[in-house]
Scaffold this motif. Sequence first.
Motif, mmCIF file in Angstrom:
data_model
loop_
_atom_site.group_PDB
_atom_site.id
_atom_site.type_symbol
_atom_site.label_atom_id
_atom_site.label_comp_id
_atom_site.label_asym_id
_atom_site.label_seq_id
_atom_site.Cartn_x
_atom_site.Cartn_y
_atom_site.Cartn_z
ATOM 1 N N GLU A 339 21.942 30.772 25.125
ATOM 2 C CA GLU A 339 20.893 30.961 26.111
ATOM 3 C C GLU A 339 21.234 30.109 27.335
ATOM 4 O O GLU A 339 21.452 28.907 27.222
ATOM 5 C CB GLU A 339 19.532 30.557 25.544
ATOM 6 N N SER A 341 20.088 29.003 31.245
ATOM 7 C CA SER A 341 18.962 28.935 32.175
ATOM 8 C C SER A 341 19.350 28.043 33.346
ATOM 9 O O SER A 341 19.794 26.899 33.153
ATOM 10 C CB SER A 341 17.709 28.374 31.486
ATOM 11 N N GLY A 391 17.990 33.363 34.060
ATOM 12 C CA GLY A 391 18.184 33.138 32.627
ATOM 13 C C GLY A 391 18.919 34.287 31.985
ATOM 14 O O GLY A 391 18.755 35.449 32.378
ATOM 15 N N ILE A 393 20.401 35.711 28.012
ATOM 16 C CA ILE A 393 20.556 35.590 26.562
ATOM 17 C C ILE A 393 21.809 36.368 26.187
ATOM 18 O O ILE A 393 21.889 37.581 26.404
ATOM 19 C CB ILE A 393 19.327 36.148 25.828
#
Length: 413
Positions: A339, A341, A391, A393
């Motif tokens: 992840e 960010s 962000g 994923i």
Amino acid sequence: MAERAEYRQWWPSRHDGFWLVFAALVFCGLDVVLYVFGPPTTGWLGPAAGLILQLIADLSLVLLFRFPAQVAGFVVVVAFLMLASDLLSPGLLVPVEPLTSRTVPTITAVVLSQLARLLDRRTVLIVAGILAVIATQPWQPSWSVTPFGLLSTALPAVVSLYFEARRQLLRSLRDRAERAEREQHLLAEQARAEERRRLASEMHDVVTHRLSLMVLHAGALGVTSREEAVRSAAEDIRREGARALDELRDLVGVLRNGANLDARTLSPAPTGDPVALVEESRSVGVPTELSVTGDPSRISPTVARTAYRVVQEALTNVRKHAPGSSATVDLRYHPGGLEVSVHNTAATSPPDPALAGSGSGAGLAGLRQRVELVGGRLDAGPVPGGGFRVGAILPAYVPTTEGAHSDPGGRGR
């Protein structure tokens, strides 16, 4: 005959198999009814000789798709036996006074209606012609024999040949349409390749030239200046300009070679380090914090490069559009992937128009496409209280050729 190889199985489909078995049983029942209510055969083979011959011919219909030539030949042989019995030995295989004026098997019309799908046209016409002659008996024309003979032989053969020719014509037209569509795609690909070559030439002639001048001027400034800060800044400019030239040359090579401009093609060979991006951001005056949790070795190089590009694009946008802000880069590695960010606070001053307008405006769109190519998801937008967040994923493993060689542990499999 090679084009008919698709039918060399028991049945092309369940529907065809059901239909053939059903037709065979119906004609068997019809022949039994004709035997029960009609006169029997009177020859030395017994009263049921004609019925047995007809039933064998009826049941051969089940084998039509698997052995079309053999079944057609068998029907012709049965027809010749019935004709020989009618002419030379009345009552042997055909009753002396039958209920119907037929000298061919009752299944003949069904067999001829299917042969056009299974055999070439010449063979079908030969078989239909032989059976038509036997059924119509032109040597002794009769209104009770000739018309019914034509209806049971020539008509089904002609109709089936017509529909088969129509089917082949439609298939030919469909193939031509598909071929024309492929040619259109090819022409479009050629046009795109030509456009890529034109873009490569322009990039080489204009952008590369300007970058080369910038690198040379920065190098000259670093040599001639007496101030240490100026020399350091000039060296940073020269180094980044040289790196940009290298990447631009790779891109120009991709454009000239006509490769697909996707994320896999444009990925640099080495895996970038987000830590270096954070240091670069700090060096140009943007306070940037980095938070890393988990084991970076869990993810494949392809995913690591994608994460690197996400951080790079996000920090570039911070420098362009949010002067005076601070940024936070958060990388969380886990068994399922990564992840990413990147969050920046609100700008404290208006952006430089020249710097803000230097991009193409498609950075985030291209980044989203790149992330989706590896099976990830990208979210970008303003956050409450001011600022902006990017962000992503990402999965741990992407099934590419490189990933297969670089992922000995089989991550993500």
